[in-house]
Design an enzyme around this catalytic site. Structure first.
Site, PDB file in Angstrom:
ATOM      1  N   PHE A   1     -36.355  12.235 -18.407  1.00  0.00           N
ATOM      2  CA  PHE A   1     -36.815  12.956 -17.532  1.00  0.00           C
ATOM      3  C   PHE A   1     -37.287  13.996 -16.566  1.00  0.00           C
ATOM      4  O   PHE A   1     -38.683  13.489 -16.272  1.00  0.00           O
ATOM      5  CB  PHE A   1     -36.237  14.387 -17.489  1.00  0.00           C
ATOM      6  CG  PHE A   1     -35.580  15.670 -17.332  1.00  0.00           C
ATOM      7  CD1 PHE A   1     -34.496  15.953 -16.581  1.00  0.00           C
ATOM      8  CD2 PHE A   1     -36.706  17.272 -16.671  1.00  0.00           C
ATOM      9  CE1 PHE A   1     -34.527  17.547 -15.756  1.00  0.00           C
ATOM     10  CE2 PHE A   1     -37.133  17.876 -16.215  1.00  0.00           C
ATOM     11  CZ  PHE A   1     -35.311  18.650 -15.891  1.00  0.00           C
TER      12      PHE A   1
ATOM     13  N   SER B   1     -38.048   9.885 -24.489  1.00  0.00           N
ATOM     14  CA  SER B   1     -37.426  10.645 -24.269  1.00  0.00           C
ATOM     15  C   SER B   1     -35.899  11.394 -23.499  1.00  0.00           C
ATOM     16  O   SER B   1     -35.269  10.660 -24.058  1.00  0.00           O
ATOM     17  CB  SER B   1     -38.795  11.320 -22.466  1.00  0.00           C
ATOM     18  OG  SER B   1     -38.359  12.666 -23.010  1.00  0.00           O
ATOM     19  N   MET B   2     -36.559  11.853 -22.513  1.00  0.00           N
ATOM     20  CA  MET B   2     -34.539  12.088 -22.101  1.00  0.00           C
ATOM     21  C   MET B   2     -33.631  10.965 -21.981  1.00  0.00           C
ATOM     22  O   MET B   2     -32.830  11.047 -22.678  1.00  0.00           O
ATOM     23  CB  MET B   2     -34.012  12.868 -20.722  1.00  0.00           C
ATOM     24  CG  MET B   2     -32.398  13.096 -20.351  1.00  0.00           C
ATOM     25  SD  MET B   2     -32.615  13.919 -18.921  1.00  0.00           S
ATOM     26  CE  MET B   2     -33.030  12.336 -17.880  1.00  0.00           C
TER      27      MET B   2
ATOM     28  N   ASP C   1     -47.821  14.355 -28.791  1.00  0.00           N
ATOM     29  CA  ASP C   1     -47.075  15.004 -27.220  1.00  0.00           C
ATOM     30  C   ASP C   1     -47.161  16.022 -27.145  1.00  0.00           C
ATOM     31  O   ASP C   1     -46.356  17.294 -27.616  1.00  0.00           O
ATOM     32  CB  ASP C   1     -45.626  14.390 -28.431  1.00  0.00           C
ATOM     33  CG  ASP C   1     -44.383  13.553 -27.032  1.00  0.00           C
ATOM     34  OD1 ASP C   1     -45.090  14.874 -25.672  1.00  0.00           O
ATOM     35  OD2 ASP C   1     -43.855  13.364 -27.129  1.00  0.00           O
TER      36      ASP C   1
ATOM     37  N   HIS D   1     -46.925  11.090 -24.728  1.00  0.00           N
ATOM     38  CA  HIS D   1     -45.635  10.942 -24.994  1.00  0.00           C
ATOM     39  C   HIS D   1     -44.914  10.113 -24.191  1.00  0.00           C
ATOM     40  O   HIS D   1     -44.153   9.133 -24.611  1.00  0.00           O
ATOM     41  CB  HIS D   1     -45.383  12.044 -24.011  1.00  0.00           C
ATOM     42  CG  HIS D   1     -43.553  12.621 -23.482  1.00  0.00           C
ATOM     43  ND1 HIS D   1     -42.588  12.371 -24.592  1.00  0.00           N
ATOM     44  CD2 HIS D   1     -43.410  11.855 -22.459  1.00  0.00           C
ATOM     45  CE1 HIS D   1     -41.742  12.165 -24.186  1.00  0.00           C
ATOM     46  NE2 HIS D   1     -41.805  12.646 -22.937  1.00  0.00           N
TER      47      HIS D   1
END
Length: 259
Positions: free
Chosen positions: A25, A93-94, A194, A224
């Site tokens: 994202f 992530s996303m 993270d 992250h």
């Protein structure tokens, strides 16, 4: 609208095993390109698309939503399945959440899933306020660049459009209900520290999927964006070993020489 330098999509035509790689994202393919290029060098066919609204300016992202982002990776998966005998999905992530939804909805068309710091929900009080807040405030501070490694940078937006963040929240709520449909082998790698996605998200995903072949790896030297951080090589090597275990023909196809 010109694409930010480094944010271009990446594709490599390799062997009969394909991998779809999904970025996160407000991020871009730049955060995933070293992983994609590593897999390509091992002889895999690789697709790393640029998600709609990403890689240009945040105003472009503000008019997109999760349906647009998912539709792009869904199209890429279909193209890979037409080209390859076996296809895996990866994501950060996303991008990890998108990969998990592809696995949930496409069943046997996806042979396995490898995710890094996958997103499961938007946390905090601000998330609860998004339905109203997005109409009052267009953006908030950006998420990109959560990296330990000196000199490593992530290409992405320095602002988060709140309309898009609200859509992402709705997507994670939908995905949580679909996770039990994930039955494929799963490699989940997550950082112990993270600042963007809570480690609780990985725990939630592991508790919700129906996969019986599950490997969890802790990344102790990265934040992250671990694909650009100290644990990057480990991520690349562990994912390839995971794919090779599930697709034994990988080692026999030879390595790629082109880009």
């Amino acid at each position: 609208m010109p694409v930010l330098p480094g944010a271009e999509p990446y594709r490599h035509d390799g062997g009969e095993t394909g991998v779809l790689v999904c970025h996160g994202f407000t991020g871009t393919p730049q955060s995933m390109r070293p992983w994609a290029e590593y897999l390509a060098a091992q002889g895999l066919t690789v697709s790393l698309p640029l998600l709609p609204g990403h890689g240009t300016r945040w105003e472009d992202m503000a008019v997109t939503g999760w349906q647009d982002w998912y539709a792009e990776v869904d199209r890429e998966l279909t193209a890979l399945t037409e080209r390859c005998a076996r296809v895996f999905v990866c994501g950060l992530s996303m991008g990890g959440a998108l990969a998990l939804r592809l696995a949930a909805l496409h069943g046997e068309a996806v042979s396995g899933v490898a995710v890094v710091n996958p997103l499961n929900r938007i946390h905090g009080l601000a998330a609860q306020a998004l339905p109203v807040l997005r109409h009052l405030v267009p953006t908030t501070k950006g998420l990109v660049g959560d990296i330990v490694k000196p000199g490593a940078t992530e290409v992405g937006y320095d602002r988060v459009p709140l309309h898009a963040a609200y859509s992402l929240r709705r997507f994670t709520q939908r995905l949580d209900g679909e996770l039990p449909q994930v039955t494929q082998p799963l490699l989940l790698m997550h950082s112990t520290v993270d600042h963007v996605v809570s480690p609780a998200d990985s725990a939630r995903i592991l508790s919700r999927v129906s996969s019986t072949d599950v490997t969890e790896i802790l990344l102790e030297h990265s934040y992250h964006v671990a694909t650009l951080d100290h644990d990057a090589d480990r991520i690349f090597e562990e994912s390839y070993a995971f794919f090779a275990r599930l697709a034994p023909s990988l080692g026999k196809e030879g390595t790629a020489t082109g880009g």
